[in-house]
Design an enzyme around this catalytic site. Structure first.
Site, PDB file in Angstrom:
ATOM      1  N   CYS A 286       0.811  -1.222   0.000  1.00 21.45           N
ATOM      2  CA  CYS A 286       0.000   0.000   0.000  1.00 21.45           C
ATOM      3  C   CYS A 286       0.850   1.280   0.000  1.00 21.45           C
ATOM      4  O   CYS A 286       0.328   2.369  -0.204  1.00 21.45           O
ATOM      5  CB  CYS A 286      -0.941  -0.005   1.191  1.00 21.45           C
TER       6      CYS A 286
ATOM      7  N   HIS B  88      -3.202   6.648   3.136  1.00 23.09           N
ATOM      8  CA  HIS B  88      -3.643   5.333   2.675  1.00 23.09           C
ATOM      9  C   HIS B  88      -5.048   5.078   3.214  1.00 23.09           C
ATOM     10  O   HIS B  88      -5.321   5.269   4.395  1.00 23.09           O
ATOM     11  CB  HIS B  88      -2.651   4.270   3.154  1.00 23.09           C
TER      12      HIS B  88
ATOM     13  N   ASN C  74     -10.234  -0.558   0.485  1.00 20.94           N
ATOM     14  CA  ASN C  74      -8.771  -0.471   0.486  1.00 20.94           C
ATOM     15  C   ASN C  74      -8.238  -1.005  -0.841  1.00 20.94           C
ATOM     16  O   ASN C  74      -8.289  -2.201  -1.095  1.00 20.94           O
ATOM     17  CB  ASN C  74      -8.233  -1.298   1.660  1.00 20.94           C
TER      18      ASN C  74
HETATM   19  O1  UT7 Z   1      -3.447  -1.922   3.837  1.00 20.53           O
HETATM   20  C1  UT7 Z   1      -3.288  -2.349   5.151  1.00 20.53           C
HETATM   21  C2  UT7 Z   1      -4.231  -3.430   5.401  1.00 20.53           C
HETATM   22  N1  UT7 Z   1      -4.862  -3.684   6.609  1.00 20.53           N
HETATM   23  C3  UT7 Z   1      -5.341  -2.836   7.527  1.00 20.53           C
HETATM   24  O2  UT7 Z   1      -5.130  -1.688   7.580  1.00 20.53           O
HETATM   25  C4  UT7 Z   1      -6.236  -3.495   8.539  1.00 20.53           C
HETATM   26  C5  UT7 Z   1      -6.051  -2.953   9.915  1.00 20.53           C
HETATM   27  N2  UT7 Z   1      -7.039  -3.506  10.795  1.00 20.53           N
HETATM   28  C6  UT7 Z   1      -8.346  -3.153  10.790  1.00 20.53           C
HETATM   29  O3  UT7 Z   1      -8.777  -2.336   9.975  1.00 20.53           O
HETATM   30  C7  UT7 Z   1      -9.256  -3.741  11.854  1.00 20.53           C
HETATM   31  O4  UT7 Z   1      -8.468  -4.444  12.787  1.00 20.53           O
HETATM   32  C8  UT7 Z   1     -10.354  -4.681  11.288  1.00 20.53           C
HETATM   33  C9  UT7 Z   1     -11.351  -3.853  10.490  1.00 20.53           C
HETATM   34  C10 UT7 Z   1      -9.758  -5.767  10.420  1.00 20.53           C
HETATM   35  C11 UT7 Z   1     -11.107  -5.315  12.459  1.00 20.53           C
HETATM   36  O5  UT7 Z   1     -11.646  -4.299  13.287  1.00 20.53           O
HETATM   37  P1  UT7 Z   1     -11.439  -4.328  14.856  1.00 20.53           P
HETATM   38  O6  UT7 Z   1     -12.094  -3.142  15.382  1.00 20.53           O
HETATM   39  O7  UT7 Z   1      -9.962  -4.480  15.119  1.00 20.53           O
HETATM   40  O8  UT7 Z   1     -12.260  -5.597  15.270  1.00 20.53           O
HETATM   41  P2  UT7 Z   1     -11.786  -6.845  16.150  1.00 20.53           P
HETATM   42  O9  UT7 Z   1     -10.930  -7.750  15.338  1.00 20.53           O
HETATM   43  O10 UT7 Z   1     -11.274  -6.332  17.465  1.00 20.53           O
HETATM   44  O11 UT7 Z   1     -13.170  -7.540  16.441  1.00 20.53           O
HETATM   45  C12 UT7 Z   1     -14.172  -6.969  17.302  1.00 20.53           C
HETATM   46  C13 UT7 Z   1     -15.385  -7.867  17.280  1.00 20.53           C
HETATM   47  C14 UT7 Z   1     -15.046  -9.328  17.514  1.00 20.53           C
HETATM   48  O12 UT7 Z   1     -16.135  -9.912  18.206  1.00 20.53           O
HETATM   49  P3  UT7 Z   1     -16.084 -10.147  19.788  1.00 20.53           P
HETATM   50  O13 UT7 Z   1     -14.899 -11.034  20.038  1.00 20.53           O
HETATM   51  O14 UT7 Z   1     -15.929  -8.787  20.401  1.00 20.53           O
HETATM   52  O15 UT7 Z   1     -17.415 -10.796  20.101  1.00 20.53           O
HETATM   53  C15 UT7 Z   1     -14.977  -9.935  16.149  1.00 20.53           C
HETATM   54  O16 UT7 Z   1     -15.261 -11.305  16.116  1.00 20.53           O
HETATM   55  O17 UT7 Z   1     -15.998  -7.826  15.984  1.00 20.53           O
HETATM   56  C16 UT7 Z   1     -16.045  -9.148  15.427  1.00 20.53           C
HETATM   57  N3  UT7 Z   1     -15.800  -9.008  13.995  1.00 20.53           N
HETATM   58  C17 UT7 Z   1     -16.761  -8.772  13.097  1.00 20.53           C
HETATM   59  N4  UT7 Z   1     -18.089  -8.626  13.244  1.00 20.53           N
HETATM   60  C18 UT7 Z   1     -18.800  -8.378  12.121  1.00 20.53           C
HETATM   61  C19 UT7 Z   1     -14.606  -9.061  13.340  1.00 20.53           C
HETATM   62  N5  UT7 Z   1     -14.781  -8.851  12.040  1.00 20.53           N
HETATM   63  C20 UT7 Z   1     -16.105  -8.676  11.856  1.00 20.53           C
HETATM   64  C21 UT7 Z   1     -16.902  -8.410  10.722  1.00 20.53           C
HETATM   65  N6  UT7 Z   1     -18.234  -8.270  10.908  1.00 20.53           N
HETATM   66  N7  UT7 Z   1     -16.393  -8.275   9.490  1.00 20.53           N
END
Ligand code: UT7
Length: 316
Positions: A116, A240, A270
């Protein structure tokens, strides 16, 4: 810290182009097959929809043609084509070969993979080529991440998409645009975000998020220092477009109001190498930039790479 010698020949962006595939996939579309919801995706990422389709070459030819037309530069006068991409159409040859042919260029052409951060790596490389005598460079950032996304994995499928942005950079004997820059990588973090050959993307989202904020702030501070500027001198940030929460956190630490950022990720998702040029050129097309404005480009990506540049905008 590299600094730019005053005597160096510098460049200026004289034309640009954007390209997005026609097919739009909304969050609700994804929620039909994934355990997710429009509300969750909007709240946690800021993304509302994304464009899917095309090849890296076809999107690059589309954005590249628009950039050439806008600049008025004859394709035969382009001295080098740099295609930043992490999703080449073939392993061999570089996708830039197909793009060079499709645009009718007769010049050196190569792919550059810095994930990226790729477009900013390309911008910096273009200025290096200008400093050793080239006059006209075409830099394109394109990715078709949909082809390496596992559409059953809600961690990644909600984020990644396809797109392209291109810029013609021409040597200028007057003041140039590049005031400061930084490129960096930390290969020890490779396993946080990768796709093996023929396989789909794996990402440790939380860890990438945490590091992304720090990496963006560090890189932006290095470029600002090299430019002899502070964040209050910046008119627009084209970051980005990974996740609006990452941008908000980085801007907060840099003390830059969100009103100064360009956010197109709500409509594009993205798009990796395309994301910074899509953000920059949408702002330019919407009249948000005028000659003399200081613009900060800043990105991070798999590798983990980082890149930033401070450019003095010159409205063509
Ligand atoms: O170009 C660079 C590429 N990558 C990035 O920049 C990604 C960087 N990371 C992120 O953008 C975020 O970490 C994500 C969008 C991938 C995830 O968001 P988050 O706020 O870090 O969520 P999390 O992994 O902490 O999950 C929170 C909750 C969890 O449930 P519990 O354990 O609290 O019950 C997950 O299981 O949300 C759940 N969850 C979802 N729910 C609905 C995780 N993904 C999803 C989803 N839809 N897609």
């Amino acid at each position: 810290m590299p600094t730019i010698p005053n005597s160096a020949i510098n460049g200026v962006i004289t034309g640009w182009g954007r390209a997005l595939p026609e097919t739009i996939v909304t969050n609700d579309d994804l929620a039909k097959t994934l355990d997710t919801s429009d509300e969750w995706i909007r709240e946690r990422t800021g993304i509302e929809q994304r464009h899917i389709g095309g090849t890296t070459a076809s999107l690059s030819i589309e954005s590249g043609r628009r950039a050439l037309e806008m600049s008025g530069v004859d394709p035969l006068s382009i001295d080098a084509l740099i295609l930043a991409t992490t999703t080449p159409d073939r392993t061999v040859p570089a996708t830039s070969a197909a793009v060079q042919h499709g645009l009718g260029l007769r010049c050196g052409a190569f792919d550059l993979n810095a994930a990226c951060s790729g477009f900013v790596y390309g911008l910096v490389t273009a200025h290096g080529l200008i400093a050793i005598g080239m006059r006209n460079i075409l830099v394109i950032g394109t990715d078709t991440l949909s082809r390496i996304t596992d559409w059953t994995d809600r961690n990644t499928a909600i984020l990644f998409a396809d797109g392209s942005g291109a810029a013609v950079i021409q040597a200028t004997d007057g003041p140039g645009q590049l005031l400061g820059w930084d490129i960096d990588a930390d290969g020890s973090l490779e396993d946080l975000l990768y796709a093996d050959i023929g396989k789909t993307l794996y990402m440790e989202g939380k860890e990438v998020f945490r590091r992304a904020v720090r990496i963006m702030v560090d890189s932006a501070e290095k470029s600002l220092k090299a430019a002899g500027l502070t964040t209050s001198d910046i008119t627009l940030v084209a970051p980005h477009q990974a996740n609006i929460r990452i941008i908000e956190a980085a801007c907060k630490r840099l003390d830059i109001p969100m009103s100064k950022t360009s956010w197109v990720g709500d409509k594009t998702g993205n798009t990796s190498s395309a994301s910074i040029p899509l953000a920059l050129f949408e702002a330019a097309d919407n009249g948000r930039l005028k000659t003399g404005d200081n613009v900060l480009l800043v990105g991070f990506g798999a590798g983990m790479t980082a890149a930033s540049a401070v450019i003095k905008w010159k409205q063509p």
